[in-house]
Design a protein around this motif. Structure first.
Motif, PDB file in Angstrom:
ATOM      1  N   THR A  91      32.032 -28.612  25.578  1.00  0.00           N
ATOM      2  CA  THR A  91      31.849 -28.519  27.036  1.00  0.00           C
ATOM      3  C   THR A  91      31.591 -29.924  27.578  1.00  0.00           C
ATOM      4  N   TYR A  93      29.009 -30.898  29.130  1.00  0.00           N
ATOM      5  CA  TYR A  93      27.639 -31.281  28.763  1.00  0.00           C
ATOM      6  C   TYR A  93      27.628 -31.868  27.360  1.00  0.00           C
ATOM      7  N   ASN A 128      29.358 -26.838  32.222  1.00  0.00           N
ATOM      8  CA  ASN A 128      29.646 -25.804  31.225  1.00  0.00           C
ATOM      9  C   ASN A 128      31.138 -25.584  30.995  1.00  0.00           C
ATOM     10  N   ARG A 129      31.943 -26.406  31.678  1.00  0.00           N
ATOM     11  CA  ARG A 129      33.393 -26.238  31.487  1.00  0.00           C
ATOM     12  C   ARG A 129      33.883 -27.073  30.310  1.00  0.00           C
ATOM     13  N   LYS A 130      35.051 -26.687  29.817  1.00  0.00           N
ATOM     14  CA  LYS A 130      35.696 -27.506  28.786  1.00  0.00           C
ATOM     15  C   LYS A 130      36.714 -28.413  29.458  1.00  0.00           C
TER      16      LYS A 130
END
Lengths: 379, 311
Positions: A91, A93, A128-130
């Motif tokens: 992700t 993060y 939280n995205r890829k």
């Protein structure tokens, strides 16, 4: 403090030398841009600084320490890659936190740094995205964020905007310039886009064929290019180059082109022009030195009238680029959008001679290049 | 000179009436079918037909010469009381559970090793791939010689290393070592092939990811674990599915190395199918065992697909 010194740095692949003994001093907190055409050695130089390419010869000193054999991770640098090089399976993060995790930083510290970087770059909502779920501009910000969380002394950026569209590139240029001021770190940036270099850099390093051509501020590079390559590379559209002959006239030295004496301005040192009397020199005129109606602030003695034929018009909105023929030689002029010249028409233009450049056609060096640079060029 | 239309010498056969749109469509469809027909007919006769026949046979009694008799679920219930089947089922599971991860790890390790810039890399790649293309019979003979308990070089080496002759492994001749021998042979035989697949996967990973990891301070192991392994997940999935199917269907190396023995220590499902079909001539029951095998392969593949999709 992270001043960087490149001393006789070179890179060879077998018998092929791609970076030739370059010397460069980069000041602490400076924003320096390496610019040049493909294959000029700018990315290789950056990668040597990053520790991703072995240094074949010379010395690389960061913050006073010789780091030729120091691994990348111990050089206190961070890098933003052309294709971002985000870890696709992590992700946003985790991409940003990965370096800190490997360094076994405390969870709270990781969280604080990632959140802070994300806030500055306005990507908090993407954590939280890829990477595959992000746009080019968002990926670029994540790549910058990954570099920022480590709080390095030196940021290396390898053509970071080349995959973005023109509009986003403009926005990100301003963002990166702001980021440099905010982070108070040394930025070394590689690009082949001279507009990026001109708009962002404290100093620009122009490279060609593994050699440094000139290092200076954007304005000095524009006003005083040391050779024809730099003169042609910096400025868009590029400088017009005319083969002329130096003659002596009543008003002083002139460059004769197609039977017309273009009187050279008095501020040019006649002692440097005199050896070329009767010989060919290349006269450099920037497209913005041509006027349909000369502005009042240009001294009349520096204005020359010329007759041209309009071959092509390229309206740019705020200005118009004209492809012209001047006594059989193709030139480009950048005029005000008010110019209504049409293709096939004859057009009389005024040339502001105060900004002319003169180059030796054999060495391609400027007749007025300062001595130290000229010695480096000769070497 | 202008040539009148009636001057052309057009053969009568060419002067066809104009076709309607529907007729043209039908003709185009027929042409398309004619192209796929040879392959499709071959598939019907040699693949789909036998599969359907085997399915039907699983519910029949048939010895191959007398008339078939409908058996209902007799063959199915018989599975639970057939000790040979239960042993074969267990042995197949053991073989699969050991050989699939072991082959996967060996193939990945080899691929990572031979993806480095090593001297003689091409030779080692070819050498590792060789067992896969070599004749199975020939390599099985060599393998039996190398692992011969009495005079094989492996046991001689173990003896030289100080292992008591009484404790030397019996390899294919021993109840406890036969499965190990067969598994080792399977790994050695197929790891070269999967190494090539992993090599292709490795070369698809952007070198920039490793460079970024270098700058992030990752060690070689951390780069392998955090970048190589996740980036190879689709390749590993493919390899594990193929290996699982291959392991469930293992037969030839058992046939050549141990013939299912000693005793039933290496008896696997396909070998049991072979025994029931062509030794006992109980084609109905053997088809039921084959059906069980089919269900096993199908289940494992579906589960693996689901797991990957969730991931």
């Amino acid at each position: 403090m992270a001043p960087i010194s490149l001393r006789k740095l070179n890179k060879t692949y077998g018998a092929l030398t791609v970076v030739h003994d370059i010397d460069l001093e980069i000041a602490d907190k400076e924003f320096i841009i390496l610019v040049g055409p493909s294959g000029c050695g700018k990315s290789t130089t950056l990668r040597m600084i990053a520790g991703l390419e072995e240094i074949s010869g010379g010395e690389l000193v960061i913050g006073g320490d010789l780091v030729n054999d120091v691994p990348s991770k111990d050089r206190d640098i961070a890098m933003v890659f052309q294709n971002y090089a985000l870890y696709p399976h992590m992700t946003v993060y985790k991409n940003m936190a990965f370096g800190l995790m490997l360094r076994k930083a405390a969870r709270e510290e990781i969280d604080r740094k990632v959140t802070e970087a994300a806030r500055i770059l306005d990507i908090e909502h993407l954590l939280n995205r890829k990477p595959k779920a992000l746009s080019g501009g968002q990926r670029q910000r994540v790549a910058l964020g990954r570099a920022m969380v480590r709080n390095p002394e030196v940021f290396l950026l390898d053509e970071p905007l080349s995959n973005l569209d023109a509009k986003l590139r403009g926005t990100m240029r301003a963002e990166i310039a702001k980021l440099h001021k905010r982070l108070n770190a040394t930025f070394i940036y590689v690009t082949h886009d001279q507009i990026e270099a001109m708009t962002m850099a404290d100093r620009i390093v122009v490279m060609k064929d593994g050699h440094i051509q000139q290092v200076d501020t954007p304005q000095i590079l524009y006003d005083h290019p040391v050779n024809m390559f730099v003169a042609g590379f910096i400025g868009a559209p590029q400088m017009n180059m005319l083969t002329t002959t130096i003659t002596r006239t009543e008003q002083g030295f002139a460059a004769r082109f197609a039977g017309q004496d273009l009187v050279l301005p008095r501020h040019l040192d006649p002692r440097l022009i005199a050896p070329y009397e009767g010989r060919e020199v290349v006269l450099g005129l920037r497209p913005e030195q041509f006027y349909e109606r000369a502005p009042a602030d240009i001294a009349a003695e520096n204005l020359m009238e010329i007759e041209t034929l309009v071959e092509l018009t390229e309206p740019m909105g705020s200005e118009v680029h004209l492809g012209l023929t001047w006594s059989g030689t193709a030139i480009t002029a950048k005029l005000s959008a008010r110019c209504k010249a049409r293709e096939g028409e004859r057009l009389a233009l005024a040339v502001d001679m105060s900004g002319v450049h003169l180059f030796d056609p054999e060495t391609q060096r400027s007749l007025f290049a300062p001595e130290p640079v000229r010695r480096e060029m000769a070497a | 000179m202008v040539i009148a239309r009636e001057d052309y010498d057009i053969p009568v056969a060419v002067r066809r009436p104009l076709l309607t749109r529907r007729q043209r469509q039908r003709r185009a469809t027929l042409v398309a079918y004619s192209f796929i027909a040879p392959n499709f007919i071959g598939f019907l006769i040699f693949t789909l037909g036998p599969i359907l026949f085997a399915f039907a046979l699983a519910f029949m009694h048939w010895d191959g010469s007398n008339a078939m008799q409908f058996a209902g679920l007799d063959n199915f219930w018989r599975l639970f009381s057939d000790r040979a089947f239960l042993t074969a089922f267990w042995n197949t599971l053991v073989y699969t559970l050991v050989s699939v991860p072991a082959t996967l790890v060996c193939a990945l390790g080899l691929a990572v090793l031979l993806n480095q810039k090593l001297r003689g890399r091409a030779f080692f790649r070819a050498a590792m791939f060789f067992p896969y293309v070599a004749s199975l019979v020939a390599v099985a003979v060599v393998w039996n010689m190398v692992f011969n308990p009495e005079m094989g070089p492996v046991n001689m080496l173990l003896y030289e290393l100080g292992i008591d002759p009484k404790n030397l492994p019996g390899w294919a001749a021993s109840n406890s070592w036969a499965m190990v021998t067969v598994i080792l042979f399977g790994i050695w035989k197929s790891m070269g092939y999967y190494m090539v697949i992993y090599l292709a996967g490795l070369q698809g990973i952007s070198p920039e990811l490793y460079e970024a990891a270098n700058l992030d301070g990752a060690t070689s192991w951390q780069k392998f674990w955090h970048i190589t392994v996740p980036q190879l997940a689709p390749t590993s999935f493919f390899v594990s599915v193929m290996l699982t199917i291959q392991s469930f269907k293992v037969f030839d190396q058992i046939m050549l190395l141990t013939e299912g023995g000693p005793g039933t220590s290496t008896l696997v499902l396909v070998y049991h199918v072979y025994n029931e079909a062509f030794i006992s001539w109980d084609l109905g029951y053997s088809s039921m065992v084959a059906l069980v095998l089919f269900v096993m392969v199908l289940t494992v593949t579906i589960v693996q697909f689901r797991l990957t999709r969730e991931d």
